[in-house]
Design an enzyme around this catalytic site. Structure first.
Site, PDB file in Angstrom:
ATOM      1  N   ASP A  57     -13.845 -88.722 126.369  1.00 33.51           N
ATOM      2  CA  ASP A  57     -13.264 -88.020 127.514  1.00 33.51           C
ATOM      3  C   ASP A  57     -13.655 -86.549 127.511  1.00 33.51           C
ATOM      4  O   ASP A  57     -13.882 -85.951 128.572  1.00 33.51           O
ATOM      5  CB  ASP A  57     -11.739 -88.156 127.505  1.00 33.51           C
ATOM      6  CG  ASP A  57     -11.285 -89.585 127.774  1.00 33.51           C
ATOM      7  OD1 ASP A  57     -12.034 -90.325 128.454  1.00 33.51           O
ATOM      8  OD2 ASP A  57     -10.197 -89.966 127.309  1.00 33.51           O
ATOM      9  N   ARG A  85       1.786 -93.093 127.391  1.00 31.95           N
ATOM     10  CA  ARG A  85       1.643 -94.413 128.004  1.00 31.95           C
ATOM     11  C   ARG A  85       1.947 -95.563 127.044  1.00 31.95           C
ATOM     12  O   ARG A  85       1.898 -96.722 127.440  1.00 31.95           O
ATOM     13  CB  ARG A  85       0.240 -94.558 128.602  1.00 31.95           C
ATOM     14  CG  ARG A  85       0.045 -93.703 129.837  1.00 31.95           C
ATOM     15  CD  ARG A  85      -1.305 -93.909 130.467  1.00 31.95           C
ATOM     16  NE  ARG A  85      -2.386 -93.399 129.642  1.00 31.95           N
ATOM     17  CZ  ARG A  85      -3.664 -93.387 130.012  1.00 31.95           C
ATOM     18  NH1 ARG A  85      -4.011 -93.876 131.193  1.00 31.95           N
ATOM     19  NH2 ARG A  85      -4.596 -92.897 129.217  1.00 31.95           N
ATOM     20  N   HIS A  91      -6.162-104.869 121.516  1.00 28.38           N
ATOM     21  CA  HIS A  91      -6.632-105.461 122.766  1.00 28.38           C
ATOM     22  C   HIS A  91      -8.142-105.319 122.862  1.00 28.38           C
ATOM     23  O   HIS A  91      -8.731-104.335 122.402  1.00 28.38           O
ATOM     24  CB  HIS A  91      -5.958-104.781 123.964  1.00 28.38           C
ATOM     25  CG  HIS A  91      -6.102-105.544 125.236  1.00 28.38           C
ATOM     26  ND1 HIS A  91      -7.108-105.288 126.142  1.00 28.38           N
ATOM     27  CD2 HIS A  91      -5.370-106.563 125.769  1.00 28.38           C
ATOM     28  CE1 HIS A  91      -6.980-106.111 127.171  1.00 28.38           C
ATOM     29  NE2 HIS A  91      -5.944-106.894 126.968  1.00 28.38           N
TER      30      HIS A  91
END
Length: 241
Positions: free
Chosen positions: A15, A68, A206
Site C-alpha cells: 500500500d 476491520r 483466508h
C-alpha cells in the site's frame, strides 16, 4: 497508460508503494475490493437501520480510523440478510449470473437456488464476523467460488477501458489477492510487481491473504530497508517499464 498490478501480503509495503506512485506520478488507482466495500457499506446501512448495531459507513469498510478485525457479533442469519442486500447492490452495477429473478410486477429478488447457495456458504463459516470477514465472504467465498469467478475482474476491466485515454501515465491496481486475477492482468499486458518484506507473513488463513506466486516476467521490490530506500527502489522499477 501503463497498467501495473501490485501484489504483497499484509504489511509488506504494497500500500505504501501504491501511495508513493499516486503521490509522485501521473497515476490513477483502482481497488478490486472497492465494489466489495461499496456493496457491504450499502447492505450494512439497510440492515443496521432497523437494529441496534452501530453505524458503519464506507469509511469504516475502508479501514479508516477503524479496526476491520473488530467482532461485529453477527448471527449467521443476519450475515445472510446482509449478503442478500449486497448482491442486490452489485447486480445493479453489473448483473451476477444466475442469481436474480423477476416477479409479475417486475420486482427483483434472489432466486431459490442462489439463496440456498448463499445460506449454505455462510452457515459453513465458523469464524467471527468482522468487516474483513464479511469482505472475504462476499468477495471470494460467495461471488468468486460460487457465482462468477471473473466478476471483480470484469468490473476492473470496465473502469480501465473507461480511463484508457484519460491522459494518466499509470493505472495502478494495488490489491490483487488471487492468482486468476493476476493471470487476467498478465493477459492484458500488465506489469506485475511483487512487494516483498523478508520474514513478513500473514496470520490470516483466508486464501486472499496467502500471497501470490512470482511468475516469469514479474518484477520484485524487496522492502528490507528504510522508507527512503523503498521509494528509491520504486523509482528505479518504474524507469524500466
Amino acid at each position: 497508460m501503463k497498467l501495473i498490478f501490485l501484489s504483497g501480503v499484509k504489511r509488506s509495503g504494497k500500500d505504501t508503494t501504491a501511495d508513493f506512485i499516486m503521490s509522485n506520478y501521473s497515476a490513477v488507482k483502482y481497488q478490486l475490493a472497492g465494489p466489495i466495500k461499496d456493496a457491504l457499506a450499502y447492505a450494512w446501512g439497510v440492515f443496521a437501520a432497523n437494529t441496534d448495531y452501530p453505524c458503519l459507513t464506507r469509511k469504516e469498510f475502508e479501514g479508516i480510523d477503524y479496526d476491520r478485525e473488530t467482532n461485529l457479533n453477527l448471527t449467521k442469519l443476519e450475515v445472510i440478510t446482509i449478503m442478500e442486500q449486497a448482491f442486490c447492490y452489485l447486480n445493479g452495477k453489473s448483473p451476477i449470473k444466475g442469481v436474480f429473478v423477476f416477479d409479475d410486477e417486475g420486482k427483483e429478488s434472489v432466486n431459490f437456488v442462489a439463496f440456498n447457495k448463499i445460506t449454505d456458504v455462510i452457515n459453513n463459516i465458523e469464524d467471527q464476523w468482522s468487516v474483513r470477514r464479511l469482505m472475504q465472504a462476499l468477495g471470494t467465498d460467495l461471488i468468486v467460488n460460487n457465482f462468477d469467478r471473473m466478476y471483480w475482474v470484469k468490473l476492473f476491466a470496465l473502469d480501465y477501458l473507461d480511463k484508457f485515454n484519460s491522459g494518466y501515465d499509470y493505472y495502478i491496481v494495488p490489491d490483487t489477492r488471487q492468482d486468476h486475477e493476476m493471470d487476467a492482468a498478465r493477459a492484458m499486458g500488465a506489469t506485475v510487481i511483487h512487494v516483498v518484506r523478508p520474514g513478513q507473513k500473514s496470520n490470516d488463513t483466508h486464501i486472499t491473504e496467502a500471497g501470490l506466486p512470482i511468475r516469469d516476467g514479474d518484477l520484485v521490490i524487496t522492502n528490507d530497508g528504510s522508507l527512503e530506500e523503498l521509494f528509491s527502489k520504486i523509482k528505479n522499477t518504474l524507469k524500466v517499464l
